[in-house]
Design a protein around this motif. Structure first.
Motif, PDB file in Angstrom:
ATOM      1  N   VAL A 143      55.850  -2.250 -29.890  1.00  0.00           N
ATOM      2  CA  VAL A 143      56.255  -0.850 -29.719  1.00  0.00           C
ATOM      3  C   VAL A 143      55.205   0.020 -30.381  1.00  0.00           C
ATOM      4  O   VAL A 143      54.896  -0.164 -31.567  1.00  0.00           O
ATOM      5  CB  VAL A 143      57.640  -0.565 -30.333  1.00  0.00           C
ATOM      6  CG1 VAL A 143      58.022   0.899 -30.127  1.00  0.00           C
ATOM      7  CG2 VAL A 143      58.696  -1.478 -29.741  1.00  0.00           C
ATOM      8  N   ALA A 144      54.641   0.969 -29.601  1.00  0.00           N
ATOM      9  CA  ALA A 144      53.581   1.830 -30.124  1.00  0.00           C
ATOM     10  C   ALA A 144      53.894   3.293 -29.819  1.00  0.00           C
ATOM     11  O   ALA A 144      54.250   3.634 -28.690  1.00  0.00           O
ATOM     12  CB  ALA A 144      52.241   1.444 -29.516  1.00  0.00           C
ATOM     13  N   ASP A 145      53.773   4.143 -30.833  1.00  0.00           N
ATOM     14  CA  ASP A 145      53.939   5.586 -30.672  1.00  0.00           C
ATOM     15  C   ASP A 145      52.604   6.274 -30.907  1.00  0.00           C
ATOM     16  O   ASP A 145      51.848   5.903 -31.821  1.00  0.00           O
ATOM     17  CB  ASP A 145      54.948   6.141 -31.675  1.00  0.00           C
ATOM     18  CG  ASP A 145      56.367   5.632 -31.423  1.00  0.00           C
ATOM     19  OD1 ASP A 145      56.701   5.397 -30.252  1.00  0.00           O
ATOM     20  OD2 ASP A 145      57.107   5.456 -32.404  1.00  0.00           O
ATOM     21  N   VAL A 149      54.279   9.960 -27.276  1.00  0.00           N
ATOM     22  CA  VAL A 149      54.405   8.994 -26.179  1.00  0.00           C
ATOM     23  C   VAL A 149      54.678   7.627 -26.790  1.00  0.00           C
ATOM     24  O   VAL A 149      54.070   7.246 -27.790  1.00  0.00           O
ATOM     25  CB  VAL A 149      53.131   8.955 -25.311  1.00  0.00           C
ATOM     26  CG1 VAL A 149      53.158   7.772 -24.343  1.00  0.00           C
ATOM     27  CG2 VAL A 149      52.967  10.251 -24.544  1.00  0.00           C
ATOM     28  N   THR A 150      55.604   6.880 -26.193  1.00  0.00           N
ATOM     29  CA  THR A 150      55.929   5.528 -26.648  1.00  0.00           C
ATOM     30  C   THR A 150      55.592   4.524 -25.555  1.00  0.00           C
ATOM     31  O   THR A 150      55.939   4.737 -24.380  1.00  0.00           O
ATOM     32  CB  THR A 150      57.417   5.411 -27.012  1.00  0.00           C
ATOM     33  OG1 THR A 150      57.716   6.315 -28.071  1.00  0.00           O
ATOM     34  CG2 THR A 150      57.753   3.983 -27.460  1.00  0.00           C
ATOM     35  N   GLN A 151      54.938   3.460 -25.942  1.00  0.00           N
ATOM     36  CA  GLN A 151      54.615   2.364 -25.016  1.00  0.00           C
ATOM     37  C   GLN A 151      55.165   1.067 -25.594  1.00  0.00           C
ATOM     38  O   GLN A 151      55.098   0.838 -26.806  1.00  0.00           O
ATOM     39  CB  GLN A 151      53.104   2.267 -24.824  1.00  0.00           C
ATOM     40  CG  GLN A 151      52.641   1.297 -23.743  1.00  0.00           C
ATOM     41  CD  GLN A 151      52.752   1.898 -22.345  1.00  0.00           C
ATOM     42  OE1 GLN A 151      53.840   2.252 -21.931  1.00  0.00           O
ATOM     43  NE2 GLN A 151      51.640   1.994 -21.651  1.00  0.00           N
ATOM     44  N   SER A 197      56.194  -6.677 -20.093  1.00  0.00           N
ATOM     45  CA  SER A 197      56.807  -5.560 -19.385  1.00  0.00           C
ATOM     46  C   SER A 197      56.443  -4.289 -20.105  1.00  0.00           C
ATOM     47  O   SER A 197      56.559  -4.209 -21.315  1.00  0.00           O
ATOM     48  CB  SER A 197      58.330  -5.721 -19.348  1.00  0.00           C
ATOM     49  OG  SER A 197      58.861  -5.727 -20.638  1.00  0.00           O
ATOM     50  N   LEU A 198      55.963  -3.316 -19.394  1.00  0.00           N
ATOM     51  CA  LEU A 198      55.476  -2.091 -19.995  1.00  0.00           C
ATOM     52  C   LEU A 198      56.313  -0.903 -19.552  1.00  0.00           C
ATOM     53  O   LEU A 198      56.629  -0.765 -18.373  1.00  0.00           O
ATOM     54  CB  LEU A 198      54.013  -1.839 -19.614  1.00  0.00           C
ATOM     55  CG  LEU A 198      53.011  -2.920 -20.041  1.00  0.00           C
ATOM     56  CD1 LEU A 198      51.628  -2.556 -19.541  1.00  0.00           C
ATOM     57  CD2 LEU A 198      53.023  -3.082 -21.528  1.00  0.00           C
ATOM     58  N   THR A 199      56.663  -0.083 -20.524  1.00  0.00           N
ATOM     59  CA  THR A 199      57.354   1.160 -20.200  1.00  0.00           C
ATOM     60  C   THR A 199      56.739   2.260 -21.033  1.00  0.00           C
ATOM     61  O   THR A 199      56.238   2.021 -22.121  1.00  0.00           O
ATOM     62  CB  THR A 199      58.859   1.070 -20.513  1.00  0.00           C
ATOM     63  OG1 THR A 199      59.011   0.838 -21.910  1.00  0.00           O
ATOM     64  CG2 THR A 199      59.525  -0.058 -19.748  1.00  0.00           C
ATOM     65  N   ALA A 200      56.748   3.435 -20.539  1.00  0.00           N
ATOM     66  CA  ALA A 200      56.217   4.565 -21.286  1.00  0.00           C
ATOM     67  C   ALA A 200      57.127   5.758 -21.103  1.00  0.00           C
ATOM     68  O   ALA A 200      57.716   5.949 -20.040  1.00  0.00           O
ATOM     69  CB  ALA A 200      54.805   4.907 -20.809  1.00  0.00           C
ATOM     70  N   CYS A 201      57.250   6.519 -22.156  1.00  0.00           N
ATOM     71  CA  CYS A 201      58.073   7.727 -22.042  1.00  0.00           C
ATOM     72  C   CYS A 201      57.484   8.814 -22.903  1.00  0.00           C
ATOM     73  O   CYS A 201      56.742   8.542 -23.841  1.00  0.00           O
ATOM     74  CB  CYS A 201      59.518   7.448 -22.454  1.00  0.00           C
ATOM     75  SG  CYS A 201      59.683   6.803 -24.129  1.00  0.00           S
ATOM     76  N   SER A 202      57.788  10.040 -22.605  1.00  0.00           N
ATOM     77  CA  SER A 202      57.286  11.180 -23.364  1.00  0.00           C
ATOM     78  C   SER A 202      58.455  12.058 -23.744  1.00  0.00           C
ATOM     79  O   SER A 202      59.461  12.119 -23.034  1.00  0.00           O
ATOM     80  CB  SER A 202      56.283  11.970 -22.517  1.00  0.00           C
ATOM     81  OG  SER A 202      55.884  13.132 -23.202  1.00  0.00           O
TER      82      SER A 202
END
Length: 390
Positions: free
Chosen positions: A104-106, A115-117, A12-17
């Motif tokens: 978790v990647a920033d 951005v975090t994925q 499951s992938l989510t991204a936010c800024s």
């Protein structure tokens, strides 16, 4: 860590800024906005991975600042390495079976924003994990082997995909010599060259079985390796017709010993034998291979300077009781008897992997499964037992 496998992946992938991209300025005046960072994590959603396949995180229009891959149940993190330009992170250790990992990647983009994925990986749970026992066991420093030594791998579960197993095994010889695997049964395979090893050869076995699907839901449990060093060539040639045994060192006859081999009722097996064990004192009991009293073939005695040449009760050893027959008559239960002096000489010169070739004996050849009966097959027959030579 558990061994690798084909992996069912729930991703499951989510991204936010931390902020949105700058809006365009007034017409004709504002510069174009800098692009935000884009982060990708592989494997992608819905793809299956093997635990030996690295987890890869990449950033475009930015640099990665932190990447964590965490075992959800154990809490430990997976080691990884970041590329010099900060754009790519790659895991450097394998995942485990039946485990869930959170990624978790920033990344910081050229716009200065973070951005975090995130993703979640779930690995497959094998029906069984097969441990590879090595033959011989990885040797202690300084231990060497004879030119007849067989290399082998034995699994504790049945292998149905033999080709997959063989492809995971690499044998490197120095100096280089050809060789082939041969399946003894559905759990065991052996490796040998067309003829005996060259004296001074180094044989390295790498069993990269972690993550290998061996068929029927069975996966390799771990990687293993071993290095074997081959010493001088020592070959004993035992002749049941002359009751003499030549001692051949690096191709030259350096001695001859009177012997007594197996009598007609209990003949010595013919063909090449390989020494698999040596003990200064051994209790030889025919009951260990199913011949027990009141059978007339049964025996139990303590023998000295004994070197095992088969699991069928055959040894080269001292036997003072048969000295009168040595050199003239075959009277043993299948062993090769020597007088006390010659037995000690033989014991001191011959060791693991050295060869004893028996000729002119009514005993049939050693079965291939009898420890190291492998040399009974010619090269064409041997290669036919490999899953990769068909």
């Amino acid at each position: 860590m558990a061994v690798g496998a084909i992996v069912a992946v729930a991703l499951s992938l989510t991204a936010c800024s931390t902020s949105s991209s700058p809006s365009a300025g007034p017409a004709g005046g504002a510069p174009a906005p800098r692009p935000v960072a884009q982060v990708s994590i592989s494997p992608s959603p819905g793809s299956g991975i093997n635990p030996t396949t690295p987890v890869v995180v990449q950033a475009v229009h930015g640099k990665l600042t932190t990447v964590t891959v965490t075992n959800a149940s154990k809490g430990n993190t997976v080691a990884g390495a970041l590329s010099p330009d900060g754009a790519k992170w790659t895991s450097t250790e394998d995942l485990a079976y039946g485990a869930s990992y959170r990624v978790v990647a920033d990344a910081t983009g050229t716009d200065g924003k973070t951005v975090t994925q995130q993703s979640t990986l779930t690995t497959v749970s094998p029906a069984a994990q097969a441990f590879p026992a090595l033959t011989p066991a990885p040797p202690a420093p300084g231990l060497t082997f004879g030119v007849g030594q067989i290399i082998g791998v034995s699994f504790d579960h049945k292998v149905t995909d033999r080709a997959a197993a063989e492809n995971a095994l690499t044998v490197t010889t120095t100096p280089s010599q050809p060789g082939s695997w041969h399946w003894i049964d559905d759990r065991t395979l052996h490796y040998r060259p067309p003829s005996y090893w060259q004296p001074g050869t180094t044989v390295k076995l790498d069993a990269k079985l972690y993550g290998v699907n061996l068929g029927s839901g069975v996966y390799g449990k771990t990687d293993r390796s071993a290095t074997y060093h081959i010493h001088d060539s020592w070959i004993a040639k035992a002749d049941g017709a002359t009751d003499q045994m030549q001692i051949v060192h690096n191709g030259a006859v350096v001695g001859t010993m009177p012997i007594s081999m197996g009598k007609d009722a209990t003949p010595t097996h013919s063909g090449p034998h390989v020494i698999s064990d040596k003990q200064q004192q051994v209790v030889m009991d025919s009951c260990t291979y199913g011949v027990c009293p009141p059978s007339p073939k049964a025996y139990k005695s303590t023998e000295f300077w004994a070197e095992r040449i088969s699991n069928d009760g055959e040894f080269v050893h001292e036997n003072p009781a048969s000295v009168g027959a040595q050199g003239s008559t075959n009277v043993s239960h299948g062993c090769i008897n020597l007088n006390p002096q010659n037995a000690q000489i033989f014991f001191n010169e011959f060791g693991l992997g050295d060869v004893v070739e028996a000729v002119n004996t009514p005993g049939g050849p050693l079965p291939i499964y009898d420890t190291y009966g492998d040399w009974e097959l010619n090269w064409t027959q041997w290669q036919a037992g490999s899953a990769l030579h068909h």
